[in-house]
Design a protein around this motif. Structure first.
Motif, mmCIF file in Angstrom:
data_model
loop_
_atom_site.group_PDB
_atom_site.id
_atom_site.type_symbol
_atom_site.label_atom_id
_atom_site.label_comp_id
_atom_site.label_asym_id
_atom_site.label_seq_id
_atom_site.Cartn_x
_atom_site.Cartn_y
_atom_site.Cartn_z
ATOM 1 N N ASP A 4 0.826 -1.207 0.000
ATOM 2 C CA ASP A 4 0.000 0.000 0.000
ATOM 3 C C ASP A 4 0.858 1.253 0.000
ATOM 4 N N GLN A 5 1.934 1.238 0.798
ATOM 5 C CA GLN A 5 2.808 2.407 0.840
ATOM 6 C C GLN A 5 3.514 2.607 -0.488
ATOM 7 N N ARG A 6 3.926 1.507 -1.131
ATOM 8 C CA ARG A 6 4.604 1.660 -2.415
ATOM 9 C C ARG A 6 3.662 2.203 -3.474
ATOM 10 N N SER A 7 2.409 1.739 -3.479
ATOM 11 C CA SER A 7 1.469 2.244 -4.469
ATOM 12 C C SER A 7 1.149 3.697 -4.242
ATOM 13 N N ALA A 8 1.220 4.134 -2.959
ATOM 14 C CA ALA A 8 0.902 5.524 -2.647
ATOM 15 C C ALA A 8 1.935 6.480 -3.221
ATOM 16 N N THR A 11 2.998 7.949 -7.946
ATOM 17 C CA THR A 11 2.064 8.894 -8.528
ATOM 18 C C THR A 11 2.828 9.941 -9.294
ATOM 19 N N ALA A 12 2.115 10.653 -10.174
ATOM 20 C CA ALA A 12 2.741 11.700 -10.947
ATOM 21 C C ALA A 12 3.234 12.809 -10.029
ATOM 22 N N PRO A 189 14.835 5.482 -7.701
ATOM 23 C CA PRO A 189 14.524 5.308 -9.124
ATOM 24 C C PRO A 189 13.679 4.080 -9.430
ATOM 25 N N ILE A 190 13.575 3.138 -8.479
ATOM 26 C CA ILE A 190 12.810 1.919 -8.745
ATOM 27 C C ILE A 190 11.388 2.024 -8.225
ATOM 28 N N ASP A 191 11.220 2.252 -6.912
ATOM 29 C CA ASP A 191 9.851 2.251 -6.370
ATOM 30 C C ASP A 191 9.305 3.653 -6.096
ATOM 31 N N LEU A 192 10.102 4.697 -6.411
ATOM 32 C CA LEU A 192 9.678 6.098 -6.296
ATOM 33 C C LEU A 192 9.398 6.542 -4.864
ATOM 34 N N SER A 193 9.816 5.767 -3.875
ATOM 35 C CA SER A 193 9.665 6.210 -2.492
ATOM 36 C C SER A 193 10.658 7.335 -2.219
#
Length: 663
Positions: A4-8, A11-12, A189-193
């Motif tokens: 859930d945190q990764r999907s959050a 985003t653009a 660069p991979i999971d955008l966190s």
């Protein structure tokens, strides 16, 4: 990081708020806020919405407006620890930091690099400005997250996930109002966190709105370096795999997956990872395995889903460090499909199904029937409810049942917040944002008794503000439904001063107590049968049969871990029992050991422990807890903070305040 945190974070990137800042209007808005900050209301004129929302968060977290400087962790050893953890980020930023630092010499400005918690790792630029900044700890070791230092460029960029500028009077704390800051988050660069922040700072005379774009450009340069390094690492991981797994080349029919040290997919071929985990998107770069404690063969094997038959794990070492692993999967033999034999269906077990979720509360004892009846009446009342019971009794199942009875049409929409791992910022994500969006799903606060004091205050403020909105001229369409779960005696926690009395009464209008498993009689055997059937369906194995002696032993056991312990016993028997007919020899020793041998010191300690806790000072007890957590987790601050139920910055501050050695 959870799925859930990764999907959050995927985003653009939002744009920069370039609204003009009028210092006089901002000052008037600030004075108005100070006079009404116990009951803030949105919106407020004269100040940007972005800044006002940050003021509200800072106030709710308990930041003092007269604070002169940010907390400093320079002498605690935490900077060195974070620098080590963030070595890749610092290496990627080095070239940009040095180049920009030279350009800023004499320009009355400086550039800062922080970690994901707002802890400053690097500072370059004009020497005079660096010296002035050190007086408010805007220097290496300063902690600038919002919940440590209030509204500021670094902390607000971390919170919003976008480039921001904070100018003069927009800062929350008095000591920062002479400064202007522009900051931008740096993303993996991979999971955008978010893994850090770049911040351009100086006294207010250097203020330009486009400084935020400058910071965003610097952040993007660092991200590009990280991306290039990751691409090179991926190539080296693949090359190393070919050498470590000869005979399993890229054209081999067997499955192969390559992961980095965080468990993220670098390569996948015939490994089944595209279909093995339906709860998340498993494209390249996605987290295939959760490896929060580092990478090793044992940890990889433990994290693998049961759907994957891995017969070889090879750790990959690059430049003297473990950087990933290669996993070889054997393909399951193809079995021709035949017409299934019709088996006589077993009678349904007594209990209650929970909506359409597939979950079921199994049992027919008087104790569980009384609890189910109370849950039904609570669902009709729709009031804040405290669900209490020992660890493993199934408190969350009862919370799901109440929710399903409250909203049959939304029975699958259920979210749980683990309070033991919460800090105020996380509560803002979990509570404040859904409230503003008008969410209708109930909120399940798990382990509410583990909530830190600062988070208790934050939660109380949110609930009080929501209550005021309910009674206001424009009440929301749906009331917030709060279900709190705990394995503690909350009234004792209140009397001991560990939990706020006002918050306790706010959360416990209704109370549901779940009985322990040992008080449920033959439900023990019914629940065991429930898990036996479940495992048979999932694995295709033959069902277990308990001998009369085994049934007696299960009934006699006290089950300190309750239903969760029983489930684990059944799972273990499916793998370790010598035959499908389970005997006493197959049971774990803690079940077959006579009850008298399980007492003794345990009971004595249970009597003495409250007295010992009362006699120890709170400070001494807290120091001991922190030291024990650090020792247990080998100095890993993130794990220790999670175990203690506080945020990592809060742990930093306590270590500094108490002078605790971390090494």
């Amino acid at each position: 990081m959870t799925s859930d945190q990764r999907s959050a974070v995927k985003t653009a990137r939002p744009g920069i708020d370039f609204t003009d800042v009028d210092p006089r209007e901002t000052s008037r808005a600030w004075n108005k806020f100070l006079s009404n900050r116990n009951a803030p209301s949105l919106p407020m004129t004269g100040v940007r919405s972005l800044i006002y929302q940050s003021w509200v968060r800072s106030n709710t977290t308990g930041i003092k407006p007269d604070l002169f400087a940010a907390p400093s962790l320079e002498r605690s050893g935490m900077v060195a620890k974070s620098s080590h953890d963030q070595a890749e980020l610092r290496r990627a930023a080095r070239t940009s930091m040095l180049r920009i630092g030279d350009l800023l010499s004499g320009a009355e400005a400086m550039l800062l690099l922080t970690d994901r918690d707002g802890l400053i790792l690097e500072a370059v630029g004009d020497n005079s400005t660096l010296s002035k900044a050190s007086k408010i700890n805007l220097s290496v070791g300063g902690l600038w997250s919002e919940h440590a230092s209030g509204t500021n460029g670094i902390g607000t960029a971390l919170w919003t996930g976008q480039p921001v500028y904070v100018h003069g009077e927009e800062h929350f704390c008095e000591g920062m109002k002479a400064w202007s800051c522009a900051a931008a988050p740096i993303r993996d660069p991979i999971d955008l966190s978010i893994i850090g922040v770049v911040n351009l700072s100086g006294l207010t005379r250097i203020f330009q709105k486009h400084n935020a774009a400058f910071a965003a450009t610097a952040a993007r340069d660092i991200e590009l370096v990280l991306q290039q390094e990751q691409s090179l690492l991926n190539i080296r991981l693949m090359e190393a795999t070919m050498g470590s797994l000869p005979g399993r080349g890229m054209d081999n029919a067997d499955g192969l997956a390559i992961i980095d040290r965080f468990g993220r997919l670098i390569f996948s071929r015939n490994s089944g990872v595209d279909t093995g985990r339906a709860d998340q998107d498993l494209g390249l770069g996605a987290h295939f395995l959760e490896l929060p404690d580092g990478i090793s063969e044992a940890k990889i094997a433990a994290a693998l889903p049961s759907t994957h038959c891995c017969d070889d794990i090879r750790l990959i070492e690059i430049d003297g460090m473990i950087k990933g692993a290669a996993l070889a999967f054997r393909q399951r033999p193809h079995v021709p499909q035949t017409a299934p034999m019709r088996q006589p269906s077993a009678p349904a077990l007594p209990g209650v199904l929970i909506g359409t979720t597939g979950f079921k509360i199994v049992g027919k004892s008087e104790a569980i029937l009384e609890a189910l009846d109370t849950a039904q009446r609570i669902a009709s009342a729709n009031q804040p409810t405290l669900i209490e019971g020992q660890t493993g009794v199934g408190k969350e199942l009862f919370a799901r049942l109440i929710h399903a009875r409250m909203s049959p049409e939304n029975g699958d929409c259920f979210r749980t917040v683990n309070c033991g791992a919460m800090n105020p910022k996380m509560f803002g994500d979990a509570l404040l944002h859904p409230l503003e969006a008008g969410g209708t799903a109930p909120l399940c606060l798990d382990e509410i008794g583990e909530t830190s004091a600062e988070t208790q205050l934050y939660l109380l403020r949110i609930l009080e503000e929501h209550s005021a909105r309910l009674n206001g001229p424009h009440p929301p369409a749906q009331a917030l439904r709060v279900l709190s779960l705990t394995n503690r005696a909350m009234r004792d926690e209140v009397e001991a001063g560990r939990f706020r009395r006002d918050l306790f009464y706010r959360l416990s209008t209704l109370v549901l107590t779940i009985p322990p498993l040992h008080a449920r009689g033959e439900d023990i055997l019914l629940i065991a049968e429930h898990y036996i059937r479940k495992i048979c369906i999932e694995t295709g194995r033959d069902r277990l049969i308990f001998s009369p002696a085994v049934q007696d032993a299960l009934m006699a056991h006290v089950w300190p871990g309750n239903v969760r312990e029983l489930r684990n016993v059944v799972l273990g028997l499916h793998s370790l029992a010598k035959s499908r007919m389970v005997t006493l020899a197959d049971l774990p020793a803690e079940i077959t050991t006579p009850a008298v041998a399980k007492t003794g010191l345990t009971e004595v300690f249970a009597v003495q422990q409250p007295t010992l806790a009362r006699d120890a000072s709170l400070k001494h007890a807290e120091v001991r807890l922190i030291e024990d957590a650090l020792k247990q987790h080998h100095g890993n601050l993130s794990k220790a903070a999670l175990a203690l139920g506080i945020s990592r910055p809060t742990l930093y501050r306590k270590i500094e305040a108490y002078g605790i050695r971390t090494s």
